[in-house]
Design a protein around this motif. Structure first.
Motif, PDB file in Angstrom:
ATOM      1  N   VAL A  57       0.841  -1.200   0.000  1.00  0.00           N
ATOM      2  CA  VAL A  57       0.000   0.000   0.000  1.00  0.00           C
ATOM      3  C   VAL A  57       0.874   1.247   0.000  1.00  0.00           C
ATOM      4  CG1 VAL A  57      -1.942  -1.080   1.209  1.00  0.00           C
ATOM      5  CG2 VAL A  57      -0.168   0.067   2.532  1.00  0.00           C
ATOM      6  N   THR A  58       0.345   2.271  -0.641  1.00  0.00           N
ATOM      7  CA  THR A  58       1.012   3.572  -0.619  1.00  0.00           C
ATOM      8  C   THR A  58       0.018   4.590  -0.084  1.00  0.00           C
ATOM      9  OG1 THR A  58       2.421   2.980  -2.475  1.00  0.00           O
ATOM     10  CG2 THR A  58       2.171   5.337  -2.012  1.00  0.00           C
ATOM     11  N   VAL A  59       0.359   5.174   1.040  1.00  0.00           N
ATOM     12  CA  VAL A  59      -0.539   6.129   1.682  1.00  0.00           C
ATOM     13  C   VAL A  59       0.223   7.434   1.896  1.00  0.00           C
ATOM     14  CG1 VAL A  59      -2.073   6.507   3.653  1.00  0.00           C
ATOM     15  CG2 VAL A  59      -1.564   4.172   2.929  1.00  0.00           C
ATOM     16  N   THR A  60      -0.424   8.541   1.574  1.00  0.00           N
ATOM     17  CA  THR A  60       0.190   9.841   1.823  1.00  0.00           C
ATOM     18  C   THR A  60      -0.270  10.318   3.203  1.00  0.00           C
ATOM     19  OG1 THR A  60       0.184  10.330  -0.522  1.00  0.00           O
ATOM     20  CG2 THR A  60       0.449  12.203   0.974  1.00  0.00           C
ATOM     21  N   ASP A  69      -8.734  11.280   3.332  1.00  0.00           N
ATOM     22  CA  ASP A  69      -9.159  12.142   2.219  1.00  0.00           C
ATOM     23  C   ASP A  69      -9.980  13.328   2.730  1.00  0.00           C
ATOM     24  OD1 ASP A  69      -7.798  10.809   0.278  1.00  0.00           O
ATOM     25  OD2 ASP A  69      -9.525   9.754  -0.544  1.00  0.00           O
ATOM     26  N   ASP A 119      -5.104   2.841   0.854  1.00  0.00           N
ATOM     27  CA  ASP A 119      -4.143   2.783  -0.251  1.00  0.00           C
ATOM     28  C   ASP A 119      -4.506   3.830  -1.304  1.00  0.00           C
ATOM     29  OD1 ASP A 119      -2.086   1.919  -1.924  1.00  0.00           O
ATOM     30  OD2 ASP A 119      -3.357   0.411  -2.890  1.00  0.00           O
ATOM     31  N   GLY A 120      -3.541   4.659  -1.655  1.00  0.00           N
ATOM     32  CA  GLY A 120      -3.781   5.692  -2.667  1.00  0.00           C
ATOM     33  C   GLY A 120      -4.513   6.912  -2.137  1.00  0.00           C
ATOM     34  N   ARG A 121      -4.804   6.911  -0.853  1.00  0.00           N
ATOM     35  CA  ARG A 121      -5.536   8.044  -0.270  1.00  0.00           C
ATOM     36  C   ARG A 121      -4.597   8.880   0.604  1.00  0.00           C
ATOM     37  NH1 ARG A 121     -11.339   7.288  -0.132  1.00  0.00           N
ATOM     38  NH2 ARG A 121     -11.967   5.230  -0.874  1.00  0.00           N
ATOM     39  N   THR A 158       5.236   3.810   1.472  1.00  0.00           N
ATOM     40  CA  THR A 158       4.859   2.539   0.862  1.00  0.00           C
ATOM     41  C   THR A 158       5.297   1.415   1.794  1.00  0.00           C
ATOM     42  OG1 THR A 158       5.077   3.431  -1.365  1.00  0.00           O
ATOM     43  CG2 THR A 158       5.144   1.043  -1.160  1.00  0.00           C
ATOM     44  N   GLU A 201       4.627  10.554   1.340  1.00  0.00           N
ATOM     45  CA  GLU A 201       4.147   9.288   0.801  1.00  0.00           C
ATOM     46  C   GLU A 201       4.904   8.124   1.434  1.00  0.00           C
ATOM     47  OE1 GLU A 201       2.998   9.395  -3.554  1.00  0.00           O
ATOM     48  OE2 GLU A 201       4.468   7.771  -3.550  1.00  0.00           O
ATOM     49  N   ARG A 240     -10.023  -4.568  -4.523  1.00  0.00           N
ATOM     50  CA  ARG A 240     -10.755  -3.337  -4.734  1.00  0.00           C
ATOM     51  C   ARG A 240     -11.575  -3.454  -6.017  1.00  0.00           C
ATOM     52  NH1 ARG A 240      -7.669   2.284  -3.379  1.00  0.00           N
ATOM     53  NH2 ARG A 240      -7.628   1.591  -1.223  1.00  0.00           N
ATOM     54  N   THR A 262     -13.333  -2.304  -9.234  1.00  0.00           N
ATOM     55  CA  THR A 262     -13.119  -1.151 -10.109  1.00  0.00           C
ATOM     56  C   THR A 262     -14.393  -0.798 -10.881  1.00  0.00           C
ATOM     57  OG1 THR A 262     -12.272  -2.673 -11.772  1.00  0.00           O
ATOM     58  CG2 THR A 262     -10.646  -1.554 -10.387  1.00  0.00           C
TER      59      THR A 262
END
Lengths: 164, 296
Positions: A3-6, A52, A67-69, A13, A11, B15, B17
């Protein structure tokens, strides 16, 4: 899974198990121990962070869901070495005793003030109604948020001081 | 981590899509849809739920909407509680939904928990199933085989059980807009954010002269008191054609209380819950009538 979370504009990972809770990801994987792990049942609100841009109880969110948020934690309240007025308010008005509920209280308070810069006492109490202070220090928490409402973001505060 | 902490058992995560992708994933063995997770994740921590696969549907933004469409209000399953609470159109046509949302969990939980999740959790003490039952809503369920609609009064088949089958997903709730009607929801709980000791919702459609209105149709939803399908059917039947007055509402409350089956627990003894069922039903009817007549 990866997962990559900011988090607070940085950021990260990491490889995590899907069952890992966001609160444990923040504390144990990233070392951001400002957010507290309290009741683990989404009752106490010590674990509130923004996901978010919206406050959530991070004991009831999986890290993989982030993830991605973007996540903002209490460590992200301070900007450029300046405390957020909410943090300042908790100092000025004795808004904490043991401090356990404080990070969650402050994240919810900041969100409230961003939407409602001049909340009534009732609106503040409603906003933090999902958060428990076991020291029962609610009076001072409400006062702290009111204090912050009277003191806008750091830049504006400086400007006010210059003209005053 | 502390010994004794609550940890979900091992689970896989995907997830979705698209809706089609979600339905394909949900057709797999022991897959569960994950939206807000505010019911499912606690159940997983307690090991009351241990799915093999979580299908995260939070990216399916097409399932997040509230809109008036002809004579129906359509609410997407992924709509957050906070969005329903803040919806002007929902509040205008169905104040019962605003009343209910204001007392569901707490503001932070409402930011993330979803309407569809609340209905599918089928907790016998949940507010929304009672509110939607009072409104005689229908739900839309999608699966690989197509779409089916089910009256919400047939959606919950028991505690924590719904008619949603493997490979299916609740996608939408539809609420009929009725002329000259209004609604209300009232709840007694021990503290902010708690489940109700009891709660009642009422929907009234009135007829007759404004000075002496008559009940054309009533919907009464009860939660936390063991009402079958969250409905007080006998009280609804009793009210039909009667004057929309205090006497009728009190009698309907008594009938609702007689026909529910509350169970004593840490939130209160049986007789207290039965008392609340009667009182809250009468009060919700009173408030719904006042709103329908433009008095509140």
């Amino acid at each position: 899974m990866q997962v990559t979370v900011t988090v607070n504009d940085t950021e990260y990972t990491r490889e995590v198990e899907p069952r890992l809770l966001l609160i444990h990801f923040l504390r144990d994987e990233l070392g951001l121990t400002g957010s507290h792990w309290g009741c683990d049942t989404s009752n106490c609100g010590a674990c509130v962070v923004w996901l978010d841009g919206t406050p959530v109880k991070s004991c009831t969110v999986l890290a993989v869901m982030a993830d991605g948020r973007a996540v903002r934690t209490v460590e992200g309240l301070e900007r450029g070495g300046q405390l957020d007025p909410v943090q300042q308010g908790f100092m000025e008005c004795h808004g904490l005793q043991c401090g356990f509920c404080t990070p969650g209280m402050m994240m919810t308070a900041r969100w409230l003030l961003d939407r409602n810069p001049d909340p009534t006492e009732a609106e503040i109490r409603e906003a933090i109604s999902g958060q428990i202070c076991r020291c029962t220090g609610y009076e001072n928490i409400v006062r702290s948020v009111r204090w912050a409402a009277g003191h806008s973001a750091p830049e504006a505060t400086e400007a006010t001081e210059v003209t005053a | 981590m502390m010994p004794g902490m609550q940890v979900p058992s091992h689970v896989e995560y995907e997830r979705a899509t698209s809706l089609e992708h979600a339905l394909t994933l949900l057709a797999g063995p022991d897959a569960r849809a994950l939206a807000g997770g505010h019911s499912l994740i606690p159940m997983m921590k307690l090991r009351l739920a241990a799915p093999e696969l979580l299908v995260d549907i939070n990216g399916l933004t097409e399932l997040s909407f509230i809109r008036l469409d002809g004579d129906e209000l359509r609410i997407g399953a992924l709509t957050r509680h906070a969005d329903l609470l803040g919806s002007a159109v929902a509040g205008e046509y169905f104040p019962i939904l605003t009343d209910a949302e204001r007392v569901i969990a707490d503001p932070v939980v409402r930011n993330w928990g979803t309407i569809g999740g609340s209905l599918c959790q089928a907790d016998p003490s949940e507010d929304l199933p009672a509110a939607f039952a009072a409104l005689r809503a229908t739900v839309v369920i999608r699966g690989a085989g197509g779409v089916r609609t089910v009256p919400v009064r047939e959606f919950h088949v028991g505690p924590y059980e719904t008619v949603v089958g493997p490979g299916e997903l609740l996608t939408e709730v539809r609420v009929p807009v009725l002329p000259r009607s209004s609604s209300a929801h009232l709840k007694v709980h021990r503290r902010a954010g708690d489940w109700p000791v009891a709660a009642a919702g009422a929907v009234l459609r009135l007829g007759g002269p404004a000075a002496a209105p008559v009940v054309e149709a009533a919907g009464i939803g009860l939660t936390a008191v063991g009402a079958p399908h969250f409905v007080a059917a006998e009280a609804e039947e009793f009210l039909r054609g009667r004057p929309a007055d205090e006497e009728s509402f009190a009698a309907a409350g008594a009938i609702a209380a007689d026909h529910c089956r509350p169970v004593a627990d840490q939130r209160g003894p049986e007789d207290y819950k039965r008392h609340l069922a009667a009182e809250l039903t009468a009060r919700a009817l009173r408030q719904a009538a006042a709103r329908a007549l433009g008095e509140a």
